[in-house]
Design a protein around this motif. Structure first.
Motif, PDB file in Angstrom:
ATOM      1  N   GLY A 177      32.480  57.703 105.489  1.00  0.00           N
ATOM      2  CA  GLY A 177      33.892  58.240 105.042  1.00  0.00           C
ATOM      3  C   GLY A 177      35.120  57.611 105.642  1.00  0.00           C
ATOM      4  N   ALA A 178      35.918  57.463 104.977  1.00  0.00           N
ATOM      5  CA  ALA A 178      37.320  56.816 105.514  1.00  0.00           C
ATOM      6  C   ALA A 178      38.343  57.534 104.710  1.00  0.00           C
ATOM      7  CB  ALA A 178      37.168  55.727 105.391  1.00  0.00           C
ATOM      8  N   ALA A 225      37.851  51.425 100.931  1.00  0.00           N
ATOM      9  CA  ALA A 225      36.654  50.733 100.216  1.00  0.00           C
ATOM     10  C   ALA A 225      35.956  49.805 100.832  1.00  0.00           C
ATOM     11  CB  ALA A 225      37.080  50.356  98.644  1.00  0.00           C
ATOM     12  N   ALA A 226      36.979  49.112 101.738  1.00  0.00           N
ATOM     13  CA  ALA A 226      36.200  47.914 102.397  1.00  0.00           C
ATOM     14  C   ALA A 226      35.525  48.187 103.318  1.00  0.00           C
ATOM     15  CB  ALA A 226      37.306  46.855 102.840  1.00  0.00           C
ATOM     16  N   LEU A 227      35.469  49.573 103.975  1.00  0.00           N
ATOM     17  CA  LEU A 227      34.668  50.056 105.267  1.00  0.00           C
ATOM     18  C   LEU A 227      33.793  50.713 104.758  1.00  0.00           C
ATOM     19  CD1 LEU A 227      38.071  51.194 107.095  1.00  0.00           C
ATOM     20  CD2 LEU A 227      36.466  49.211 107.788  1.00  0.00           C
ATOM     21  N   VAL A 228      33.735  51.675 103.823  1.00  0.00           N
ATOM     22  CA  VAL A 228      32.822  52.972 103.468  1.00  0.00           C
ATOM     23  C   VAL A 228      31.434  52.089 102.955  1.00  0.00           C
ATOM     24  CG1 VAL A 228      32.101  54.748 101.874  1.00  0.00           C
ATOM     25  CG2 VAL A 228      34.436  54.595 102.907  1.00  0.00           C
ATOM     26  N   GLY A 229      30.582  52.643 103.642  1.00  0.00           N
ATOM     27  CA  GLY A 229      29.423  52.283 103.249  1.00  0.00           C
ATOM     28  C   GLY A 229      28.730  50.907 103.946  1.00  0.00           C
ATOM     29  N   MET A 231      40.685  44.504 107.920  1.00  0.00           N
ATOM     30  CA  MET A 231      42.235  44.182 108.358  1.00  0.00           C
ATOM     31  C   MET A 231      42.604  43.111 107.321  1.00  0.00           C
ATOM     32  SD  MET A 231      41.219  43.666 112.615  1.00  0.00           S
ATOM     33  CE  MET A 231      43.053  42.406 112.778  1.00  0.00           C
ATOM     34  N   GLN A 232      41.941  42.137 106.912  1.00  0.00           N
ATOM     35  CA  GLN A 232      42.691  41.493 105.919  1.00  0.00           C
ATOM     36  C   GLN A 232      42.819  42.026 104.664  1.00  0.00           C
ATOM     37  OE1 GLN A 232      40.107  37.920 105.187  1.00  0.00           O
ATOM     38  NE2 GLN A 232      39.618  37.597 107.462  1.00  0.00           N
ATOM     39  N   ALA A 253      32.711  42.398 112.340  1.00  0.00           N
ATOM     40  CA  ALA A 253      32.894  41.705 111.377  1.00  0.00           C
ATOM     41  C   ALA A 253      33.323  42.437 110.147  1.00  0.00           C
ATOM     42  CB  ALA A 253      31.407  41.025 110.645  1.00  0.00           C
ATOM     43  N   THR A 254      33.003  43.926 109.955  1.00  0.00           N
ATOM     44  CA  THR A 254      33.437  44.557 108.915  1.00  0.00           C
ATOM     45  C   THR A 254      34.976  44.969 109.137  1.00  0.00           C
ATOM     46  OG1 THR A 254      31.356  45.801 108.681  1.00  0.00           O
ATOM     47  CG2 THR A 254      33.290  47.076 107.901  1.00  0.00           C
ATOM     48  N   VAL A 255      35.372  45.016 110.400  1.00  0.00           N
ATOM     49  CA  VAL A 255      36.650  45.449 110.840  1.00  0.00           C
ATOM     50  C   VAL A 255      37.596  44.414 110.418  1.00  0.00           C
ATOM     51  CG1 VAL A 255      38.347  46.266 112.607  1.00  0.00           C
ATOM     52  CG2 VAL A 255      36.018  47.150 112.572  1.00  0.00           C
TER      53      VAL A 255
END
Length: 491
Positions: A398-399, A418-422, A434-435, A428-430
Protein backbone atom coordinates in the motif's frame (compact mmCIF):
# COMPACT_ATOMS: atom_id res chain seq x y z
CA UNK A 1 -28.43 34.74 19.87
CA UNK A 2 -28.76 38.41 20.73
CA UNK A 3 -26.81 41.61 20.19
CA UNK A 4 -24.07 42.09 22.76
CA UNK A 5 -20.59 43.63 22.92
CA UNK A 6 -17.25 41.87 22.65
CA UNK A 7 -16.16 41.07 26.22
CA UNK A 8 -12.88 39.82 27.67
CA UNK A 9 -10.79 40.00 30.83
CA UNK A 10 -8.05 42.64 30.80
CA UNK A 11 -6.13 44.24 33.66
CA UNK A 12 -8.29 42.91 36.44
CA UNK A 13 -11.69 43.64 34.94
CA UNK A 14 -14.07 42.70 32.15
CA UNK A 15 -13.79 44.99 29.13
CA UNK A 16 -16.91 45.46 26.99
CA UNK A 17 -16.52 46.87 23.48
CA UNK A 18 -19.43 47.96 21.34
CA UNK A 19 -19.44 48.51 17.58
CA UNK A 20 -16.00 46.99 16.99
CA UNK A 21 -15.37 46.61 13.24
CA UNK A 22 -15.16 42.89 12.49
CA UNK A 23 -11.66 43.21 11.01
CA UNK A 24 -10.15 45.52 13.64
CA UNK A 25 -7.01 43.79 14.84
CA UNK A 26 -6.17 43.27 18.47
CA UNK A 27 -2.89 45.13 17.93
CA UNK A 28 -4.76 48.18 16.61
CA UNK A 29 -7.04 48.18 19.63
CA UNK A 30 -4.15 47.80 22.07
CA UNK A 31 -2.01 50.56 20.64
CA UNK A 32 -4.66 53.03 19.49
CA UNK A 33 -7.49 52.56 22.00
CA UNK A 34 -6.00 50.96 25.12
CA UNK A 35 -2.70 52.86 24.99
CA UNK A 36 -0.76 49.62 25.46
CA UNK A 37 2.12 50.67 23.23
CA UNK A 38 4.58 48.18 24.69
CA UNK A 39 3.13 45.74 22.17
CA UNK A 40 4.94 46.55 18.92
CA UNK A 41 4.00 46.44 15.28
CA UNK A 42 6.69 44.75 13.21
CA UNK A 43 5.91 42.63 10.17
CA UNK A 44 2.12 42.74 10.39
CA UNK A 45 1.90 39.11 9.31
CA UNK A 46 2.67 36.97 12.36
CA UNK A 47 6.31 36.27 11.54
CA UNK A 48 8.45 38.49 13.78
CA UNK A 49 6.72 38.17 17.17
CA UNK A 50 7.05 41.85 18.16
CA UNK A 51 3.28 41.95 18.68
CA UNK A 52 3.10 38.84 20.88
CA UNK A 53 0.54 38.89 23.68
CA UNK A 54 -0.82 36.08 25.86
CA UNK A 55 -4.39 34.81 25.91
CA UNK A 56 -5.93 32.75 28.69
CA UNK A 57 -8.66 30.43 27.40
CA UNK A 58 -11.00 28.73 29.84
CA UNK A 59 -10.36 24.98 29.94
CA UNK A 60 -12.84 23.61 32.47
CA UNK A 61 -11.57 24.90 35.83
CA UNK A 62 -8.18 26.10 34.59
CA UNK A 63 -6.71 28.51 32.08
CA UNK A 64 -4.89 27.48 28.93
CA UNK A 65 -2.19 30.06 28.20
CA UNK A 66 -1.32 30.78 24.58
CA UNK A 67 1.20 33.24 23.13
CA UNK A 68 -0.39 34.68 19.98
CA UNK A 69 0.29 37.36 17.36
CA UNK A 70 -1.97 40.34 18.02
CA UNK A 71 -1.25 41.87 14.61
CA UNK A 72 -3.40 39.31 12.77
CA UNK A 73 -5.99 38.41 15.42
CA UNK A 74 -9.28 40.30 15.34
CA UNK A 75 -10.62 41.84 18.54
CA UNK A 76 -13.85 39.84 18.25
CA UNK A 77 -11.87 36.59 18.26
CA UNK A 78 -10.77 36.98 21.89
CA UNK A 79 -14.33 37.22 23.18
CA UNK A 80 -14.52 35.26 26.44
CA UNK A 81 -10.74 35.12 26.92
CA UNK A 82 -8.26 36.76 29.27
CA UNK A 83 -5.60 39.05 27.80
CA UNK A 84 -2.14 40.02 29.06
CA UNK A 85 0.36 42.41 27.50
CA UNK A 86 3.89 43.32 28.54
CA UNK A 87 2.55 46.19 30.68
CA UNK A 88 0.80 43.62 32.88
CA UNK A 89 3.95 41.81 33.97
CA UNK A 90 5.24 44.35 36.49
CA UNK A 91 3.89 43.83 40.01
CA UNK A 92 1.61 46.28 41.80
CA UNK A 93 4.59 47.31 43.94
CA UNK A 94 6.66 48.04 40.86
CA UNK A 95 8.70 44.83 41.08
CA UNK A 96 9.75 43.09 37.91
CA UNK A 97 8.23 39.79 36.90
CA UNK A 98 10.73 36.88 36.90
CA UNK A 99 10.60 36.98 33.10
CA UNK A 100 11.64 40.63 33.08
CA UNK A 101 14.27 40.21 35.78
CA UNK A 102 15.82 37.30 33.91
CA UNK A 103 16.03 39.39 30.74
CA UNK A 104 17.76 42.18 32.67
CA UNK A 105 20.18 39.91 34.49
CA UNK A 106 21.07 38.02 31.32
CA UNK A 107 21.75 41.25 29.38
CA UNK A 108 19.22 39.99 26.86
CA UNK A 109 18.09 43.23 25.26
CA UNK A 110 19.66 46.01 23.21
CA UNK A 111 17.37 48.18 21.11
CA UNK A 112 14.39 46.70 22.96
CA UNK A 113 11.94 46.70 20.06
CA UNK A 114 11.57 42.92 20.07
CA UNK A 115 11.90 42.50 23.83
CA UNK A 116 8.18 42.84 24.74
CA UNK A 117 7.34 40.04 22.33
CA UNK A 118 10.06 37.80 23.72
CA UNK A 119 8.91 38.60 27.25
CA UNK A 120 5.35 37.56 26.43
CA UNK A 121 6.43 34.27 24.82
CA UNK A 122 8.47 33.62 27.95
CA UNK A 123 5.48 34.59 30.11
CA UNK A 124 3.26 32.09 28.29
CA UNK A 125 5.78 29.34 28.95
CA UNK A 126 6.15 30.48 32.56
CA UNK A 127 2.39 30.29 33.14
CA UNK A 128 2.02 26.98 31.30
CA UNK A 129 4.68 25.43 33.51
CA UNK A 130 3.22 27.00 36.64
CA UNK A 131 -0.24 25.63 35.78
CA UNK A 132 1.31 22.14 35.68
CA UNK A 133 3.17 22.68 38.95
CA UNK A 134 6.56 22.60 37.24
CA UNK A 135 9.42 24.44 38.91
CA UNK A 136 12.34 22.62 37.28
CA UNK A 137 14.71 24.69 35.12
CA UNK A 138 13.77 25.27 31.49
CA UNK A 139 16.02 23.27 29.19
CA UNK A 140 17.47 24.67 25.99
CA UNK A 141 15.13 22.75 23.69
CA UNK A 142 12.08 23.95 25.59
CA UNK A 143 13.35 27.53 25.42
CA UNK A 144 13.95 27.33 21.68
CA UNK A 145 10.46 25.96 21.12
CA UNK A 146 8.83 28.69 23.22
CA UNK A 147 10.72 31.43 21.37
CA UNK A 148 10.28 29.96 17.88
CA UNK A 149 7.91 32.73 16.78
CA UNK A 150 10.12 35.65 17.88
CA UNK A 151 12.91 37.34 15.94
CA UNK A 152 15.76 39.54 17.24
CA UNK A 153 18.24 41.35 15.02
CA UNK A 154 20.67 42.88 17.49
CA UNK A 155 21.02 40.99 20.76
CA UNK A 156 21.43 37.50 19.37
CA UNK A 157 19.54 34.61 20.83
CA UNK A 158 21.97 33.17 23.36
CA UNK A 159 21.28 35.69 26.15
CA UNK A 160 17.54 35.50 25.47
CA UNK A 161 17.65 31.71 25.72
CA UNK A 162 19.72 32.10 28.90
CA UNK A 163 17.02 34.36 30.34
CA UNK A 164 14.32 31.85 29.46
CA UNK A 165 16.26 29.06 31.15
CA UNK A 166 16.83 31.01 34.37
CA UNK A 167 13.41 32.68 34.77
CA UNK A 168 12.36 29.92 37.18
CA UNK A 169 15.22 30.86 39.53
CA UNK A 170 13.31 33.87 40.88
CA UNK A 171 10.48 33.91 43.44
CA UNK A 172 7.09 33.38 41.82
CA UNK A 173 4.85 36.46 41.89
CA UNK A 174 1.37 36.35 43.38
CA UNK A 175 -1.25 35.43 40.82
CA UNK A 176 -4.88 34.57 41.53
CA UNK A 177 -5.81 32.38 38.59
CA UNK A 178 -9.03 31.28 40.29
CA UNK A 179 -10.30 34.87 40.24
CA UNK A 180 -9.71 35.11 36.50
CA UNK A 181 -11.39 31.75 35.95
CA UNK A 182 -14.49 32.90 37.86
CA UNK A 183 -14.81 36.00 35.70
CA UNK A 184 -14.43 34.02 32.49
CA UNK A 185 -16.95 31.46 33.70
CA UNK A 186 -19.42 34.29 34.22
CA UNK A 187 -18.86 35.36 30.62
CA UNK A 188 -19.64 31.82 29.48
CA UNK A 189 -23.22 32.26 30.71
CA UNK A 190 -23.85 35.11 28.27
CA UNK A 191 -25.45 34.53 24.85
CA UNK A 192 -23.18 33.86 21.90
CA UNK A 193 -21.50 36.89 20.36
CA UNK A 194 -23.62 38.67 17.77
CA UNK A 195 -22.46 42.25 17.49
CA UNK A 196 -24.27 42.64 14.20
CA UNK A 197 -21.20 42.11 12.02
CA UNK A 198 -18.98 39.87 14.17
CA UNK A 199 -20.65 36.52 14.81
CA UNK A 200 -19.19 33.91 17.18
CA UNK A 201 -21.63 31.07 17.89
CA UNK A 202 -21.20 28.67 20.82
CA UNK A 203 -22.84 25.54 19.41
CA UNK A 204 -22.74 23.68 16.12
CA UNK A 205 -26.47 24.23 15.62
CA UNK A 206 -25.99 27.99 15.96
CA UNK A 207 -23.05 27.89 13.54
CA UNK A 208 -25.00 26.05 10.85
CA UNK A 209 -27.97 28.39 11.19
CA UNK A 210 -25.73 31.45 10.93
CA UNK A 211 -23.87 30.03 7.96
CA UNK A 212 -27.15 29.48 6.15
CA UNK A 213 -28.33 32.99 7.04
CA UNK A 214 -25.00 34.67 6.15
CA UNK A 215 -23.51 32.76 3.22
CA UNK A 216 -21.37 35.76 2.26
CA UNK A 217 -19.82 36.15 5.72
CA UNK A 218 -16.09 35.51 5.92
CA UNK A 219 -15.53 32.43 8.07
CA UNK A 220 -12.57 32.90 10.43
CA UNK A 221 -10.74 30.71 12.92
CA UNK A 222 -7.22 31.66 14.04
CA UNK A 223 -6.95 34.48 11.47
CA UNK A 224 -3.40 33.39 10.64
CA UNK A 225 -4.14 33.84 6.93
CA UNK A 226 -7.31 35.94 6.83
CA UNK A 227 -5.51 38.38 9.13
CA UNK A 228 -2.91 38.90 6.40
CA UNK A 229 -5.65 39.65 3.89
CA UNK A 230 -6.54 42.57 6.15
CA UNK A 231 -3.05 43.79 7.13
CA UNK A 232 -1.31 43.24 3.77
CA UNK A 233 -4.06 43.31 1.17
CA UNK A 234 -6.22 45.86 3.03
CA UNK A 235 -9.36 43.82 2.56
CA UNK A 236 -12.40 44.46 4.75
CA UNK A 237 -15.32 42.18 5.49
CA UNK A 238 -18.80 43.36 6.36
CA UNK A 239 -19.46 40.23 8.44
CA UNK A 240 -17.22 37.61 10.01
CA UNK A 241 -18.30 34.21 11.33
CA UNK A 242 -15.87 32.86 13.94
CA UNK A 243 -15.97 29.08 14.42
CA UNK A 244 -13.55 28.90 17.37
CA UNK A 245 -16.24 29.37 20.02
CA UNK A 246 -18.19 26.28 18.92
CA UNK A 247 -17.78 23.68 21.65
CA UNK A 248 -18.34 20.66 19.39
CA UNK A 249 -15.53 21.80 17.09
CA UNK A 250 -13.01 22.20 19.92
CA UNK A 251 -12.91 18.49 20.77
CA UNK A 252 -10.64 15.61 19.82
CA UNK A 253 -12.11 12.12 20.08
CA UNK A 254 -9.70 9.16 20.09
CA UNK A 255 -11.60 6.13 18.85
CA UNK A 256 -10.43 2.62 18.11
CA UNK A 257 -10.53 3.21 14.36
CA UNK A 258 -9.90 6.93 14.00
CA UNK A 259 -9.03 10.30 15.45
CA UNK A 260 -11.94 12.74 15.15
CA UNK A 261 -10.40 16.22 15.27
CA UNK A 262 -12.77 19.18 15.45
CA UNK A 263 -12.14 21.85 12.85
CA UNK A 264 -11.60 24.52 15.54
CA UNK A 265 -8.91 22.57 17.40
CA UNK A 266 -5.75 24.69 17.50
CA UNK A 267 -2.86 23.43 15.42
CA UNK A 268 -0.68 22.99 18.50
CA UNK A 269 -3.28 20.70 20.08
CA UNK A 270 -4.03 18.79 16.88
CA UNK A 271 -0.34 18.23 16.25
CA UNK A 272 0.15 16.98 19.81
CA UNK A 273 -2.56 14.35 19.30
CA UNK A 274 -1.12 13.26 15.96
CA UNK A 275 2.40 13.11 17.39
CA UNK A 276 1.15 10.89 20.21
CA UNK A 277 0.31 8.27 17.55
CA UNK A 278 3.15 9.09 15.14
CA UNK A 279 6.06 10.31 17.32
CA UNK A 280 8.33 10.63 14.29
CA UNK A 281 6.27 13.67 13.22
CA UNK A 282 7.29 15.81 16.20
CA UNK A 283 10.17 17.52 14.37
CA UNK A 284 7.98 18.13 11.32
CA UNK A 285 5.31 19.82 13.45
CA UNK A 286 7.92 21.99 15.20
CA UNK A 287 8.80 23.44 11.79
CA UNK A 288 5.21 24.50 11.07
CA UNK A 289 5.50 28.31 11.42
CA UNK A 290 6.24 29.52 14.98
CA UNK A 291 4.49 28.67 18.20
CA UNK A 292 2.20 31.77 18.20
CA UNK A 293 0.87 30.78 14.78
CA UNK A 294 0.29 27.20 15.91
CA UNK A 295 -1.45 28.50 19.05
CA UNK A 296 -3.86 30.60 16.95
CA UNK A 297 -4.37 28.66 13.75
CA UNK A 298 -6.69 25.68 13.55
CA UNK A 299 -6.42 22.40 11.68
CA UNK A 300 -9.72 23.02 9.92
CA UNK A 301 -8.67 26.51 8.92
CA UNK A 302 -5.44 25.23 7.41
CA UNK A 303 -7.35 22.62 5.41
CA UNK A 304 -10.05 24.99 4.12
CA UNK A 305 -7.46 27.65 3.30
CA UNK A 306 -6.11 25.16 0.79
CA UNK A 307 -2.73 26.78 0.24
CA UNK A 308 -0.64 24.65 -2.12
CA UNK A 309 2.23 25.04 0.37
CA UNK A 310 0.21 24.37 3.52
CA UNK A 311 2.11 21.71 5.47
CA UNK A 312 -0.72 19.85 7.20
CA UNK A 313 -2.54 18.75 4.02
CA UNK A 314 0.19 16.55 2.45
CA UNK A 315 0.56 14.79 5.78
CA UNK A 316 -3.19 14.32 6.21
CA UNK A 317 -3.44 13.01 2.64
CA UNK A 318 -0.72 10.46 3.40
CA UNK A 319 -2.65 9.45 6.51
CA UNK A 320 -5.87 8.94 4.52
CA UNK A 321 -7.80 11.74 6.22
CA UNK A 322 -11.51 12.26 5.56
CA UNK A 323 -13.40 15.56 5.91
CA UNK A 324 -16.89 16.11 7.29
CA UNK A 325 -18.80 19.01 5.77
CA UNK A 326 -22.05 20.15 7.38
CA UNK A 327 -24.86 22.56 6.66
CA UNK A 328 -28.50 22.89 7.54
CA UNK A 329 -29.24 20.65 4.54
CA UNK A 330 -27.23 17.72 5.90
CA UNK A 331 -23.81 16.12 6.27
CA UNK A 332 -21.39 14.76 3.70
CA UNK A 333 -17.93 13.22 3.91
CA UNK A 334 -15.13 13.00 1.39
CA UNK A 335 -11.43 12.26 1.17
CA UNK A 336 -9.17 15.25 1.71
CA UNK A 337 -7.44 14.81 -1.65
CA UNK A 338 -10.84 15.17 -3.37
CA UNK A 339 -11.70 18.41 -1.57
CA UNK A 340 -9.83 20.90 -3.76
CA UNK A 341 -11.00 22.02 -7.19
CA UNK A 342 -8.36 24.69 -7.95
CA UNK A 343 -6.04 27.21 -6.41
CA UNK A 344 -7.59 28.00 -3.01
CA UNK A 345 -10.90 26.60 -4.26
CA UNK A 346 -12.81 23.69 -2.78
CA UNK A 347 -16.10 21.84 -2.69
CA UNK A 348 -17.60 23.69 0.30
CA UNK A 349 -21.03 25.06 -0.54
CA UNK A 350 -21.86 28.61 0.53
CA UNK A 351 -24.02 27.33 3.40
CA UNK A 352 -21.57 24.66 4.61
CA UNK A 353 -18.63 24.54 7.02
CA UNK A 354 -15.91 21.98 7.66
CA UNK A 355 -16.63 20.46 11.06
CA UNK A 356 -14.24 17.51 11.54
CA UNK A 357 -11.09 15.90 10.18
CA UNK A 358 -11.07 12.13 10.55
CA UNK A 359 -7.68 10.37 10.60
CA UNK A 360 -7.77 6.53 10.44
CA UNK A 361 -6.20 4.42 13.21
CA UNK A 362 -4.23 2.40 14.06
CA UNK A 363 -1.04 3.67 12.41
CA UNK A 364 0.01 1.50 9.48
CA UNK A 365 3.15 1.52 7.40
CA UNK A 366 6.34 3.55 7.58
CA UNK A 367 5.42 7.26 7.68
CA UNK A 368 7.77 10.15 7.00
CA UNK A 369 7.02 13.84 6.38
CA UNK A 370 9.62 16.13 4.83
CA UNK A 371 9.71 19.89 4.51
CA UNK A 372 12.18 21.92 2.44
CA UNK A 373 12.38 25.66 3.04
CA UNK A 374 14.97 28.42 2.92
CA UNK A 375 14.96 28.75 6.71
CA UNK A 376 14.88 25.66 8.85
CA UNK A 377 12.30 27.14 11.25
CA UNK A 378 9.37 29.54 10.92
CA UNK A 379 9.30 29.44 7.13
CA UNK A 380 6.99 28.44 4.30
CA UNK A 381 7.71 25.26 2.38
CA UNK A 382 9.18 25.16 -1.08
CA UNK A 383 8.36 21.45 -1.17
CA UNK A 384 6.52 19.27 1.34
CA UNK A 385 6.25 15.53 0.86
CA UNK A 386 4.58 13.00 3.16
CA UNK A 387 5.06 9.31 2.39
CA UNK A 388 3.41 6.27 3.96
CA UNK A 389 4.15 2.83 2.56
CA UNK A 390 2.99 -0.57 3.78
CA UNK A 391 5.69 -3.12 3.00
CA UNK A 392 5.17 -6.82 3.59
CA UNK A 393 7.66 -9.57 2.74
CA UNK A 394 9.71 -7.15 0.70
CA UNK A 395 6.78 -5.98 -1.46
CA UNK A 396 4.94 -2.65 -1.36
CA UNK A 397 1.35 -3.54 -0.46
CA UNK A 398 0.00 0.00 0.00
CA UNK A 399 1.12 3.56 -0.66
CA UNK A 400 -0.14 7.04 0.07
CA UNK A 401 1.94 10.08 -0.86
CA UNK A 402 0.83 13.67 -0.19
CA UNK A 403 2.58 16.52 -1.98
CA UNK A 404 2.71 20.27 -1.34
CA UNK A 405 4.41 22.95 -3.41
CA UNK A 406 4.23 20.88 -6.60
CA UNK A 407 0.82 21.97 -7.93
CA UNK A 408 -1.90 24.60 -7.49
CA UNK A 409 -3.40 22.54 -4.67
CA UNK A 410 -2.15 19.98 -2.17
CA UNK A 411 -2.20 16.73 -4.15
CA UNK A 412 -1.97 13.00 -3.82
CA UNK A 413 0.77 11.47 -5.98
CA UNK A 414 -1.38 8.71 -7.43
CA UNK A 415 0.90 7.91 -10.38
CA UNK A 416 3.89 7.52 -8.09
CA UNK A 417 1.86 5.32 -5.77
CA UNK A 418 0.92 3.12 -8.73
CA UNK A 419 4.61 2.82 -9.63
CA UNK A 420 5.27 1.42 -6.16
CA UNK A 421 2.30 -0.77 -5.19
CA UNK A 422 2.74 -4.44 -5.98
CA UNK A 423 6.44 -4.07 -6.71
CA UNK A 424 9.42 -5.24 -4.70
CA UNK A 425 10.79 -2.65 -2.29
CA UNK A 426 14.17 -2.34 -3.96
CA UNK A 427 16.48 0.39 -5.11
CA UNK A 428 15.43 -0.17 -8.72
CA UNK A 429 11.75 0.28 -7.85
CA UNK A 430 12.50 3.48 -5.97
CA UNK A 431 14.60 4.88 -8.81
CA UNK A 432 11.77 4.28 -11.25
CA UNK A 433 9.21 5.82 -8.88
CA UNK A 434 11.44 8.87 -8.47
CA UNK A 435 11.25 9.50 -12.21
CA UNK A 436 7.48 9.17 -12.12
CA UNK A 437 7.21 11.61 -9.19
CA UNK A 438 9.39 14.15 -10.97
CA UNK A 439 7.07 14.07 -13.98
CA UNK A 440 3.71 13.74 -12.21
CA UNK A 441 3.35 17.43 -11.34
CA UNK A 442 4.00 20.73 -13.10
CA UNK A 443 5.24 23.07 -10.36
CA UNK A 444 5.83 26.75 -10.90
CA UNK A 445 8.92 28.85 -10.33
CA UNK A 446 8.58 31.57 -7.72
CA UNK A 447 10.57 33.40 -5.07
CA UNK A 448 10.92 30.24 -2.99
CA UNK A 449 12.17 27.80 -5.60
CA UNK A 450 12.33 27.06 -9.31
CA UNK A 451 10.16 24.43 -10.93
CA UNK A 452 13.28 22.40 -11.71
CA UNK A 453 14.38 22.47 -8.08
CA UNK A 454 10.96 21.36 -6.90
CA UNK A 455 10.88 18.37 -9.24
CA UNK A 456 14.41 17.32 -8.38
CA UNK A 457 13.86 17.80 -4.66
CA UNK A 458 10.64 15.76 -4.66
CA UNK A 459 12.41 12.83 -6.23
CA UNK A 460 15.31 13.15 -3.81
CA UNK A 461 12.93 13.08 -0.86
CA UNK A 462 11.56 9.75 -2.06
CA UNK A 463 15.17 8.55 -2.28
CA UNK A 464 15.74 9.79 1.26
CA UNK A 465 12.71 7.78 2.38
CA UNK A 466 14.28 4.70 0.79
CA UNK A 467 17.58 5.28 2.59
CA UNK A 468 15.84 5.76 5.92
CA UNK A 469 13.80 2.59 5.38
CA UNK A 470 17.12 0.77 5.04
CA UNK A 471 18.43 2.23 8.28
CA UNK A 472 20.75 4.67 6.55
CA UNK A 473 20.92 8.48 6.67
CA UNK A 474 19.12 8.74 10.02
CA UNK A 475 22.24 10.10 11.79
CA UNK A 476 22.44 12.87 9.20
CA UNK A 477 19.02 14.40 9.84
CA UNK A 478 19.72 18.12 10.17
CA UNK A 479 17.43 18.58 13.15
CA UNK A 480 19.33 15.86 15.02
CA UNK A 481 22.82 16.67 13.77
CA UNK A 482 25.62 16.76 16.34
CA UNK A 483 29.37 16.69 15.94
CA UNK A 484 29.44 13.21 17.42
CA UNK A 485 26.80 11.83 15.03
CA UNK A 486 28.50 13.49 12.04
CA UNK A 487 31.85 12.01 13.02
CA UNK A 488 30.27 8.59 13.43
CA UNK A 489 28.52 8.76 10.07
CA UNK A 490 31.68 9.75 8.20
CA UNK A 491 34.04 7.35 9.95
Amino acid sequence: MSDRPVRFYYRGRIVSLNDVPPTRTLLEWLREDAGATGTKEGCGEGDCGACTVVLGELDRERLRYRAINSCIRFVSSIDGCALWTVEDLRGADGSLHPVQQALVDSHATQCGFCTPGFAMSMFALYQQRRACGRTDPVDTGEAHEALSGNLCRCTGYRPIVDATRRMTDYPAPAFDEAAVVRQLQALQQAPALDSGRALRPQTLAQLLQLRAAHPQAQVIAGCTDVGLWVTKMHRRFDTTLDVTGVRELQQVEVRADALEIGAAVRLSDAFAVLAAHWPQLQDFFARFAGRPVRESGTLGGNVVNGSPIGDSMPLLIALGAQLRLQGTRGVRELALEDFYTGYRQNLLAADEVLTHVRVPLPPRGLLRAYKLSKRFEDDISAVCLAIRLEIDAGTVRGARIGAGGLAATPRRAVQTEAALVGRPWTEATVQQAMQVLQQEFAPISDMRASAEYRREAAGNLLWRYWLESQGAAAPLRLERLTLASLDGALS
